[in-house]
Design a protein around this motif. Structure first.
Motif, PDB file in Angstrom:
ATOM      1  N   LEU A 189      -5.935  -5.341  -4.122  1.00 13.66           N
ATOM      2  CA  LEU A 189      -7.373  -5.193  -4.375  1.00 13.66           C
ATOM      3  C   LEU A 189      -8.172  -6.296  -3.681  1.00 13.66           C
ATOM      4  CD1 LEU A 189      -7.492  -4.130  -8.139  1.00 13.66           C
ATOM      5  CD2 LEU A 189      -7.756  -2.695  -6.099  1.00 13.66           C
ATOM      6  N   ASN A 190      -9.438  -6.044  -3.548  1.00  4.79           N
ATOM      7  CA  ASN A 190     -10.377  -7.021  -2.982  1.00  4.79           C
ATOM      8  C   ASN A 190     -10.057  -7.387  -1.536  1.00  4.79           C
ATOM      9  OD1 ASN A 190     -11.555  -7.127  -5.578  1.00  4.79           O
ATOM     10  ND2 ASN A 190      -9.953  -8.567  -6.215  1.00  4.79           N
ATOM     11  N   GLY A 191      -9.428  -6.458  -0.836  1.00  3.58           N
ATOM     12  CA  GLY A 191      -9.231  -6.649   0.604  1.00  3.58           C
ATOM     13  C   GLY A 191      -8.392  -7.854   0.975  1.00  3.58           C
ATOM     14  N   LYS A 192      -7.515  -8.264   0.045  1.00  6.82           N
ATOM     15  CA  LYS A 192      -6.743  -9.494   0.267  1.00  6.82           C
ATOM     16  C   LYS A 192      -5.870  -9.410   1.525  1.00  6.82           C
ATOM     17  CE  LYS A 192      -3.987 -12.759  -2.398  1.00  6.82           C
ATOM     18  NZ  LYS A 192      -3.095 -12.909  -3.531  1.00  6.82           N
ATOM     19  N   TYR A 193      -5.409  -8.220   1.862  1.00 11.68           N
ATOM     20  CA  TYR A 193      -4.530  -8.070   3.030  1.00 11.68           C
ATOM     21  C   TYR A 193      -5.195  -7.221   4.121  1.00 11.68           C
ATOM     22  CZ  TYR A 193      -1.183 -10.218  -0.037  1.00 11.68           C
ATOM     23  OH  TYR A 193      -0.564 -11.103  -0.885  1.00 11.68           O
ATOM     24  N   GLN A 194      -6.514  -7.277   4.146  1.00  7.14           N
ATOM     25  CA  GLN A 194      -7.278  -6.497   5.116  1.00  7.14           C
ATOM     26  C   GLN A 194      -6.812  -6.770   6.548  1.00  7.14           C
ATOM     27  OE1 GLN A 194     -11.426  -6.832   4.314  1.00  7.14           O
ATOM     28  NE2 GLN A 194     -11.884  -4.903   5.342  1.00  7.14           N
ATOM     29  N   GLY A 195      -6.612  -5.697   7.294  1.00  6.96           N
ATOM     30  CA  GLY A 195      -6.214  -5.844   8.688  1.00  6.96           C
ATOM     31  C   GLY A 195      -4.736  -6.127   8.901  1.00  6.96           C
ATOM     32  N   LYS A 196      -3.995  -6.348   7.812  1.00  6.87           N
ATOM     33  CA  LYS A 196      -2.551  -6.643   7.934  1.00  6.87           C
ATOM     34  C   LYS A 196      -1.739  -5.341   7.922  1.00  6.87           C
ATOM     35  CE  LYS A 196      -2.749 -11.234   7.014  1.00  6.87           C
ATOM     36  NZ  LYS A 196      -2.373 -12.283   7.955  1.00  6.87           N
ATOM     37  N   LYS A 197      -0.548  -5.419   8.488  1.00  2.00           N
ATOM     38  CA  LYS A 197       0.430  -4.346   8.353  1.00  2.00           C
ATOM     39  C   LYS A 197       1.342  -4.684   7.160  1.00  2.00           C
ATOM     40  CE  LYS A 197       2.076  -5.033  12.424  1.00  2.00           C
ATOM     41  NZ  LYS A 197       2.973  -5.003  13.596  1.00  2.00           N
ATOM     42  N   VAL A 198       1.724  -3.660   6.415  1.00  5.75           N
ATOM     43  CA  VAL A 198       2.580  -3.863   5.248  1.00  5.75           C
ATOM     44  C   VAL A 198       3.871  -3.058   5.414  1.00  5.75           C
ATOM     45  CG1 VAL A 198       2.790  -3.538   2.744  1.00  5.75           C
ATOM     46  CG2 VAL A 198       0.596  -4.223   3.734  1.00  5.75           C
ATOM     47  N   ALA A 199       5.004  -3.693   5.133  1.00  5.34           N
ATOM     48  CA  ALA A 199       6.287  -2.973   5.071  1.00  5.34           C
ATOM     49  C   ALA A 199       6.704  -2.924   3.606  1.00  5.34           C
ATOM     50  CB  ALA A 199       7.342  -3.694   5.899  1.00  5.34           C
ATOM     51  N   ILE A 200       7.065  -1.723   3.127  1.00  5.26           N
ATOM     52  CA  ILE A 200       7.338  -1.583   1.691  1.00  5.26           C
ATOM     53  C   ILE A 200       8.626  -0.799   1.435  1.00  5.26           C
ATOM     54  CG2 ILE A 200       5.823   0.458   1.535  1.00  5.26           C
ATOM     55  CD1 ILE A 200       5.086  -0.515  -1.335  1.00  5.26           C
ATOM     56  N   THR A 201       9.392  -1.276   0.482  1.00  4.03           N
ATOM     57  CA  THR A 201      10.594  -0.551   0.043  1.00  4.03           C
ATOM     58  C   THR A 201      10.609  -0.543  -1.483  1.00  4.03           C
ATOM     59  OG1 THR A 201      13.001  -0.384   0.178  1.00  4.03           O
ATOM     60  CG2 THR A 201      12.104  -2.624   0.155  1.00  4.03           C
ATOM     61  N   THR A 202      10.893   0.645  -2.063  1.00  2.00           N
ATOM     62  CA  THR A 202      10.877   0.769  -3.526  1.00  2.00           C
ATOM     63  C   THR A 202      12.074   1.599  -3.980  1.00  2.00           C
ATOM     64  OG1 THR A 202       9.587   2.825  -3.639  1.00  2.00           O
ATOM     65  CG2 THR A 202       8.339   0.774  -3.423  1.00  2.00           C
ATOM     66  N   THR A 203      12.322   1.602  -5.294  1.00  2.00           N
ATOM     67  CA  THR A 203      13.511   2.282  -5.825  1.00  2.00           C
ATOM     68  C   THR A 203      13.522   3.775  -5.497  1.00  2.00           C
ATOM     69  OG1 THR A 203      13.417   0.717  -7.673  1.00  2.00           O
ATOM     70  CG2 THR A 203      14.909   2.580  -7.911  1.00  2.00           C
ATOM     71  N   ASN A 204      12.380   4.412  -5.663  1.00  2.00           N
ATOM     72  CA  ASN A 204      12.354   5.863  -5.544  1.00  2.00           C
ATOM     73  C   ASN A 204      11.427   6.393  -4.444  1.00  2.00           C
ATOM     74  OD1 ASN A 204      13.948   6.335  -8.120  1.00  2.00           O
ATOM     75  ND2 ASN A 204      12.196   5.213  -8.938  1.00  2.00           N
ATOM     76  N   GLY A 205      10.251   5.786  -4.324  1.00  2.00           N
ATOM     77  CA  GLY A 205       9.214   6.352  -3.461  1.00  2.00           C
ATOM     78  C   GLY A 205       9.584   6.396  -1.996  1.00  2.00           C
ATOM     79  N   THR A 206      10.127   5.296  -1.486  1.00  2.00           N
ATOM     80  CA  THR A 206      10.408   5.279  -0.050  1.00  2.00           C
ATOM     81  C   THR A 206      11.607   6.179   0.286  1.00  2.00           C
ATOM     82  OG1 THR A 206      11.551   3.148  -0.378  1.00  2.00           O
ATOM     83  CG2 THR A 206       9.303   3.069   0.421  1.00  2.00           C
ATOM     84  N   VAL A 207      12.505   6.383  -0.671  1.00  2.00           N
ATOM     85  CA  VAL A 207      13.619   7.324  -0.483  1.00  2.00           C
ATOM     86  C   VAL A 207      13.063   8.745  -0.337  1.00  2.00           C
ATOM     87  CG1 VAL A 207      15.717   8.280  -1.532  1.00  2.00           C
ATOM     88  CG2 VAL A 207      15.142   5.860  -1.868  1.00  2.00           C
ATOM     89  N   ALA A 208      12.114   9.079  -1.190  1.00  2.00           N
ATOM     90  CA  ALA A 208      11.530  10.423  -1.163  1.00  2.00           C
ATOM     91  C   ALA A 208      10.786  10.675   0.149  1.00  2.00           C
ATOM     92  CB  ALA A 208      10.590  10.602  -2.351  1.00  2.00           C
ATOM     93  N   ILE A 209      10.067   9.666   0.628  1.00  2.00           N
ATOM     94  CA  ILE A 209       9.342   9.812   1.906  1.00  2.00           C
ATOM     95  C   ILE A 209      10.337  10.074   3.033  1.00  2.00           C
ATOM     96  CG2 ILE A 209       7.974   8.561   3.640  1.00  2.00           C
ATOM     97  CD1 ILE A 209       6.631   7.065   1.262  1.00  2.00           C
ATOM     98  N   SER A 210      11.416   9.300   2.999  1.00  2.00           N
ATOM     99  CA  SER A 210      12.435   9.422   4.027  1.00  2.00           C
ATOM    100  C   SER A 210      13.046  10.828   4.048  1.00  2.00           C
ATOM    101  CB  SER A 210      13.492   8.365   3.725  1.00  2.00           C
ATOM    102  OG  SER A 210      14.408   8.277   4.728  1.00  2.00           O
TER     103      SER A 210
END
Lengths: 238, 238
Positions: B87-108
């Motif tokens: 929130l509040n644009g703390k990472y504005q303009g940054k790229k984020v890499a994310i891995t999670t228990t279930n969500g990123t598996v489903a995307i894959s």
């Protein structure tokens, strides 16, 4: 307090620990409804068989054979998968061998690890719930589904059983399906006639089967798997 | 009329034909809610990654890394899996890499065969529904579930999307979950707080995350997978 959980498809059964638990296998349209009806109408035992050929071959051992694939009677069998075939004690005292698209597969998977396999249907919901309450073991309802997919009728039965036995649960399937059952129990038949398999059966002109399978508590018996044979008991087996 | 269907768990995805269709992947608690929030707060792109090590290694390429397993922040990552972090644009303009228990598996799993992968959450439900209506393709909602099991929050989102887009369906999951959503939409937060994963998160003292993830239509954007990077658009990408 004992626990109940719902396995929404046989394809998810590896995610459930069935050891030491009672599996209640359900295939409302129509395998388990047919099995319960056959038992209530005096057949001496029912052998669920996964594949068509093994099932058909049991005719030579004196079995009446019932075979269904994709909602239709399989060629070379005495009967299809209609509960109505067994009414009026037509096969009283006979043994029946049965194979169906989804139900017998689910039974086969459940028996691999469950302590006990019970057959569920709306036709004997109360009797099954009373038996489970008395037995005081954890329960996993194994929905047969349709070719691995979630289906409405089996899942709603599972929700009805969750409501009826009042066990605890830490299972979102149990939470979802008991809520949906409470919401729809006033118009269960109308709601379930929208289910995809009910529509499929309506296309085969077997609407009478659907109405029959959705009758609550017509039979006061439980159906248990004992040495690969389904045998009925008046609620509490000795 | 286009069709919508629900895949209730990534373990059932092989039973759904995703070819030529749009997959909407959803993991309400919290992966896809976090992704949508990050995008709405100005991150330039989000890379979903299946395994921890590959994800963590992306730090050397300038990514902010977010890693979660079993509801907790994974060691060595910049962030866990809380939408509030972005929130509040703390990472504005940054790229984020994310891995999670279930969500990123489903995307894959979804990207293997779907024409297009979209990220769903209650936070951008209306925007996603409008986009899908305009795109006129068949839709499969892929619920991330919990370690392969059905979960309530993802399935109810799927039901909400079925309601919102008004496509036809021949899918019992869509029938069940849209009914359950209609029934519970008046008290969605209370109902979903009974879900097993919500209870798990409450034990981790992140109740604020739950409330946030269940906010409807906070953000007016869609989130699309383009060359393995999630990029947001104001509803209709060019």
């Amino acid at each position: 307090m004992n626990q109940i959980e719902i396995c929404l498809s046989p394809e998810l059964i590896h995610l459930h620990d069935l050891k030491g638990k009672i599996a209640v296998v359900v295939d409302i349209f129509r395998a388990t409804s047919t099995m319960v009806t056959a038992a209530a109408n005096g057949v001496s035992g029912i052998k669920p068989v996964e594949d068509l050929e093994s099932c058909k071959a049991l005719k030579t051992q004196g079995y009446v054979t019932a075979g269904e694939r994709d909602g239709k009677k399989a060629p070379g069998f005495d009967l299809g998968n209609s509960p109505l075939s067994f009414l009026n004690g037509k096969y009283q005292g006979k043994k029946v061998a049965i194979t169906t698209t989804n139900g017998t597969v689910a039974i086969s998977k459940a028996k691999e690890s469950a302590e006990l396999v019970l057959i569920g249907s709306f036709l004997n919901l109360s009797a099954t719930a009373s038996y489970l309450q008395a037995t005081e073991r954890d329960v996993v309802v194994v929905c047969a589904g349709w070719k691995g997919k979630f289906n409405l009728e089996d899942s709603l039965y599972a929700g009805a059983l969750v409501e009826a036995i009042g066990f605890d649960f830490d299972c979102d399937g149990a939470l979802a399906m008991s809520s949906l059952y409470r919401q729809s129990s006033g118009n269960l038949v109308a709601f379930l006639k929208q289910a995809s398999h009910a529509k499929r059966l309506q296309n085969h002109n077997i609407e009478a089967d659907i109405d029959f399978c959705l009758t609550l508590n017509r039979f006061d018996l439980i159906l248990l798997l004992e040495n690969d044979l389904l045998v009925s008991h008046k609620k509490t087996p000795s």
